[in-house]
Design an enzyme around this catalytic site. Sequence first.
Site, PDB file in Angstrom:
ATOM      1  N   ARG A  58       0.791  -1.221   0.000  1.00  9.44           N
ATOM      2  CA  ARG A  58       0.000   0.000   0.000  1.00  9.44           C
ATOM      3  C   ARG A  58       0.827   1.277   0.000  1.00  9.44           C
ATOM      4  O   ARG A  58       0.633   2.160  -0.813  1.00  9.44           O
ATOM      5  CB  ARG A  58      -0.860   0.078   1.271  1.00  9.44           C
ATOM      6  CG  ARG A  58      -2.194  -0.528   1.192  1.00  9.44           C
ATOM      7  CD  ARG A  58      -2.620  -0.889   2.598  1.00  9.44           C
ATOM      8  NE  ARG A  58      -1.840  -2.050   2.981  1.00  9.44           N
ATOM      9  CZ  ARG A  58      -2.222  -3.276   2.761  1.00  9.44           C
ATOM     10  NH1 ARG A  58      -3.387  -3.509   2.236  1.00  9.44           N
ATOM     11  NH2 ARG A  58      -1.454  -4.297   3.055  1.00  9.44           N
ATOM     12  N   THR A  59       1.742   1.370   0.964  1.00  7.31           N
ATOM     13  CA  THR A  59       2.435   2.640   1.170  1.00  7.31           C
ATOM     14  C   THR A  59       3.288   3.006  -0.048  1.00  7.31           C
ATOM     15  O   THR A  59       3.286   4.147  -0.503  1.00  7.31           O
ATOM     16  CB  THR A  59       3.289   2.567   2.449  1.00  7.31           C
ATOM     17  OG1 THR A  59       2.459   2.153   3.530  1.00  7.31           O
ATOM     18  CG2 THR A  59       3.903   3.910   2.775  1.00  7.31           C
ATOM     19  N   LYS A  86      25.131  -5.399  -1.782  1.00  2.84           N
ATOM     20  CA  LYS A  86      26.606  -5.458  -1.776  1.00  2.84           C
ATOM     21  C   LYS A  86      27.158  -4.723  -0.565  1.00  2.84           C
ATOM     22  O   LYS A  86      28.353  -4.466  -0.469  1.00  2.84           O
ATOM     23  CB  LYS A  86      27.168  -4.817  -3.043  1.00  2.84           C
ATOM     24  CG  LYS A  86      26.722  -5.486  -4.325  1.00  2.84           C
ATOM     25  CD  LYS A  86      27.318  -4.750  -5.523  1.00  2.84           C
ATOM     26  CE  LYS A  86      26.761  -5.305  -6.830  1.00  2.84           C
ATOM     27  NZ  LYS A  86      27.090  -4.408  -7.964  1.00  2.84           N
ATOM     28  N   ARG A 108      11.371   4.044   3.720  1.00  3.17           N
ATOM     29  CA  ARG A 108      10.911   3.037   4.693  1.00  3.17           C
ATOM     30  C   ARG A 108      12.125   2.200   5.058  1.00  3.17           C
ATOM     31  O   ARG A 108      12.857   1.720   4.186  1.00  3.17           O
ATOM     32  CB  ARG A 108       9.829   2.158   4.095  1.00  3.17           C
ATOM     33  CG  ARG A 108       9.552   0.950   4.983  1.00  3.17           C
ATOM     34  CD  ARG A 108       8.297   0.218   4.608  1.00  3.17           C
ATOM     35  NE  ARG A 108       7.115   0.975   4.987  1.00  3.17           N
ATOM     36  CZ  ARG A 108       5.898   0.436   5.090  1.00  3.17           C
ATOM     37  NH1 ARG A 108       5.697  -0.844   4.830  1.00  3.17           N
ATOM     38  NH2 ARG A 108       4.867   1.179   5.454  1.00  3.17           N
TER      39      ARG A 108
HETATM   40  C1  NCD Z   1       1.787  -0.937   8.338  1.00  5.69           C
HETATM   41  C2  NCD Z   1       3.270  -0.723   8.356  1.00  5.69           C
HETATM   42  O1  NCD Z   1       3.981  -1.216   7.502  1.00  5.69           O
HETATM   43  O2  NCD Z   1       3.683  -0.024   9.257  1.00  5.69           O
HETATM   44  N1  NCD Z   1       1.164  -1.025   7.142  1.00  5.69           N
HETATM   45  C3  NCD Z   1       0.969   0.085   6.369  1.00  5.69           C
HETATM   46  O3  NCD Z   1       1.858   0.866   6.130  1.00  5.69           O
HETATM   47  N2  NCD Z   1      -0.270   0.284   5.893  1.00  5.69           N
HETATM   48  C4  NCD Z   1       1.289  -1.794   9.393  1.00  5.69           C
HETATM   49  C5  NCD Z   1       1.719  -3.228   9.416  1.00  5.69           C
HETATM   50  O4  NCD Z   1       2.675  -3.619   8.778  1.00  5.69           O
HETATM   51  O5  NCD Z   1       1.063  -3.968  10.148  1.00  5.69           O
END
Ligand code: NCD
Length: 310
Positions: A58-59, A86, A108
């Site tokens: 999703r993100t 690497k 992320r």
């Molecule tokens: C979450 C995350 O990755 O922090 N999902 C998201 O971004 N919608 C929550 C999760 O992984 O449970």
Amino acid sequence: MVVKRHLLEAADLDRDDATLVLDTAAQIESALAGREVKKLPTLRGRTVVNLFYEDSTRTRISFELAAKRLSADVINFSAKGSSVSKGESLKDTALTLEAMGSDAIVVRHGASGAPHRLAQWVQGSVVNAGDGTHEHPTQALLDAYTIRQRLGRLDGVRVVIVGDVLHSRVARSNVWLLATLGAEVTLVAPPTLLPVGVGSWPVTVGYDLDAVLPKADVVMMLRVQAERMNASFFPSAREYSRRYGLDARRMGTLPDEAIVMHPGPMNRGMEIAAEVADSARSTIVDQVGNGVSVRMAVLYLLLGGAPGSE
Ligand code: NCD
């Protein structure tokens, strides 16, 4: 926020900042609603890099779509298949991306605090798309947006967040943002899945889900994050569901207008029953859709200046 360069944590946002993001998202949504081509020219010529060291559906897609709908060039970088395998460091990776002209990095990372480090190394904007068990500010913003859209307000709204709070950056960001916006947050979790220090958070803590549901306006279910658990935090999945899962019977004890949220990905049958996830009270699909508008608003405010300033 307009003058800030980064979005690193929900705790950084004051009420005006957060409200500006939500209002901007609403403006963007209505500006695009009638259009055949769902695109704004605001970030034409700018480059946004999605730098993902952890898996995401999703993100990542949501940020990609948000940047594209603002006409930015988008580069999707996933650590798998790159020179990260690497041993290239986060710093060298970021400096490389910046040398190629990125204006914003959406990151992320499995390590809490990684986006903060990154923000010290690069000239452009950094947006935290989830760092370890720390924060996930755009998730909290899209959740707040969804609550406001469904219930018409945030002030005084009673939100119950249920489950694996210990490992949840979604819970942390929501706690800070919802408190800033005047909502009353209750956490319900097994004691083993509550973080040390929760006593200093702006929340009420409970252990009995059935006791709080009849007074809730919003129930936010969290995923049990098995991949972050190296010990047994509860006796069995069945026992967890029995005490902390939201099934149809429990949902029936909610007030009429109450909504059910989940950030995804769901463990259907574990923290949430399939019939609850698919019910009319569920905002799970709305949350995903709203995520795009809210991330457009964040990129617009960080990179594009205030609305109408062009
Ligand atoms: C979450 C995350 O990755 O922090 N999902 C998201 O971004 N919608 C929550 C999760 O992984 O449970």
